[in-house]
Design a protein around this motif. Sequence first.
Motif, mmCIF file in Angstrom:
data_model
loop_
_atom_site.group_PDB
_atom_site.id
_atom_site.type_symbol
_atom_site.label_atom_id
_atom_site.label_comp_id
_atom_site.label_asym_id
_atom_site.label_seq_id
_atom_site.Cartn_x
_atom_site.Cartn_y
_atom_site.Cartn_z
ATOM 1 N N ASP A 412 -27.680 -59.810 19.201
ATOM 2 C CA ASP A 412 -28.809 -60.469 18.205
ATOM 3 C C ASP A 412 -29.816 -60.853 18.902
ATOM 4 O O ASP A 412 -30.140 -61.475 20.019
ATOM 5 N N ASP A 416 -33.484 -61.396 14.357
ATOM 6 C CA ASP A 416 -32.246 -60.985 13.488
ATOM 7 C C ASP A 416 -31.721 -62.367 13.057
ATOM 8 O O ASP A 416 -31.265 -62.349 11.674
ATOM 9 N N ARG A 417 -31.585 -63.446 13.759
ATOM 10 C CA ARG A 417 -31.252 -64.613 13.192
ATOM 11 C C ARG A 417 -32.146 -65.305 12.334
ATOM 12 O O ARG A 417 -31.748 -65.701 11.124
ATOM 13 N N LYS A 420 -31.836 -63.394 8.935
ATOM 14 C CA LYS A 420 -30.255 -63.708 8.254
ATOM 15 C C LYS A 420 -30.657 -64.934 7.663
ATOM 16 O O LYS A 420 -29.944 -65.251 6.649
ATOM 17 N N LYS A 423 -32.725 -64.400 4.545
ATOM 18 C CA LYS A 423 -31.984 -63.692 3.734
ATOM 19 C C LYS A 423 -31.047 -64.614 2.941
ATOM 20 O O LYS A 423 -30.627 -64.562 1.538
ATOM 21 N N PHE A 443 -24.916 -59.732 0.510
ATOM 22 C CA PHE A 443 -25.523 -59.461 1.785
ATOM 23 C C PHE A 443 -25.420 -57.759 1.838
ATOM 24 O O PHE A 443 -26.131 -57.372 2.687
#
Length: 579
Positions: A412, A416-417, A420, A423, A443
């Motif tokens: 990761d 990416d973190r 997320k 999101k 998701f």
Amino acid sequence: MTHFRNLRKPAILKWVSSCFFENQLNPPVFVMGSFHLSQGQNPRFYRSKGSAVAVKREVLEVRKIPRATLKEAQAALLEYLHWTRSIPFMDAENMSKNSPHFLRNLLKKVNIVKDVRSSMARFLRYHPINEFEPFFESLGLKPWEYTPLLPRNLMFLSDDSLFFENYRVLCQFGIERNKIGRIYKKAIEVFQLESGTLPLKLQAYQELGLSHSFMVKIIVCSPCVLIGDVDMKFIKVLEILRSMGFDHAWIQEHLSDQDSYNWGLILRVLNIFSEMFCSNELFRLISQHPGLLFEGSGYATFSLIGFLLKFGHPIDQISSMFLQFPKIQVQQFVSNLIKCFVFFQEIEMEVDEIAKLVCSYTVLLGSCRLKKTNSLLSNLNVGKKRLCKYIQENPQELSKWVIGLRIVPLPDSGEDRESKRLKMKFLLDLGYGENPNMMNQAFKVFRGRGGELQERFDLIVNAGLDKADVSEMVTVSPQILNQSKTVIQSKIDILVNELGYPLSSLVSFPSFLSYTTQRVRLRMAMYNWLKDHKKAEPDLALSTIVACSDKIFLNQYVNHHPSGPRVWQDLKAKLSMDK
């Protein structure tokens, strides 16, 4: 340092491209990741794909027969061919002993009364065979190979005396009978030469200093040299290779009986290489990689050069790449390179970035037999955008993603973190936080990075809709956010500016944004035509027109007018052309 002469790129590109169309073998032509293949047919023979498959299946299903029975059957066939059909003993014996598939199928038709030999003799007396079948099989061809080559209206070898005469010339020259079938497949014209012509052609090559054993190998590999006059391109290739230090024995060692050779193409490869390398480099290159000349007559080499030139690869870098060429078949190298290019396309990498990778890491890409794109995306646990960036920063990692190796997921990243987190925040704002199961499902349904989803949502709001309405729209039809902002904006423009519907129509029919623009335009154009011809109600809802299946739309609306189906097809064709 590579010796590099002053070459003009357009001239070389024209040289390479011209061979694609002049090549008599009609090899596949690579065009930026795709290829086309044309195949000629000989007018003298007929070809039946279905019959060839049936023959192959029949051969596989034939049961083994006892050796004693087979020997008696061979003896009966030999007697028939030699004493009854007057075929020379050596040829008749070769046919009887080396046509097991034909003989086994023949035995299935014979009613064995006392012994095999007499029963076979009685059967052959009243049932003449097609002599070309055991003859071709005895020349090394399998039934599924010779079936398409059988003459249409001939049964007996004596009916084609010219064919049999040229066959005997090849035998007397020292060519093994079981290899003559390959010559027939590659160059039927050799067996159609006028009486006395073939010996003169063989003599002409020997008078040029070519040894008997060398010519035997050449005729099996490349029988086309016997068609027409002496093949001067073939002779020129031999002269160039000899001047470089390669004798006939070396050439003979690197030619395969299974392949055919176009000496004109090989000569062109040699000419291009002569411009790219000094003599020492060229000798070393061909010594280490003879396949550059002989695999597909050098066509894979031409494909590689042409492919790299299309990406703006300088000639000096191409020559340097060849000097670093890996121990791999040229055709496999080209195939790997093309597959890497397709992979880059499928992960939506920018063209300029693809060009940089192809030009800077040609040897690496040609050495990597990558797994399929979907498999890599899944096993690496990564999206296309991040994968593009990762490859650009770490191109050597491609060598770890080849067939046969276990793929390790990428770690990761901070991005990416953050994605997320954004999101999660976006989904919480939509009200998905109350139920963990709904959140997990959301998701999966909402594709894209967190920031991108929010930007697409804001675009719809900024178009003129209330935020609460857009939230409801997204809850009902979450797939509308799985599109780029450009696509969403274009569909809103079509709805409002082209079709004349108010923006508020999306509140009651949010899935409008999920349908393709071509489908919407086609349905609306057809509906307007039907409305003008009084065959449709003037106030149908947008969802009624767009959402139903083609079958329902045709039955309930289009077919209500006699000219409806024709107009539908005309509109569909027009929209396809305007795409």
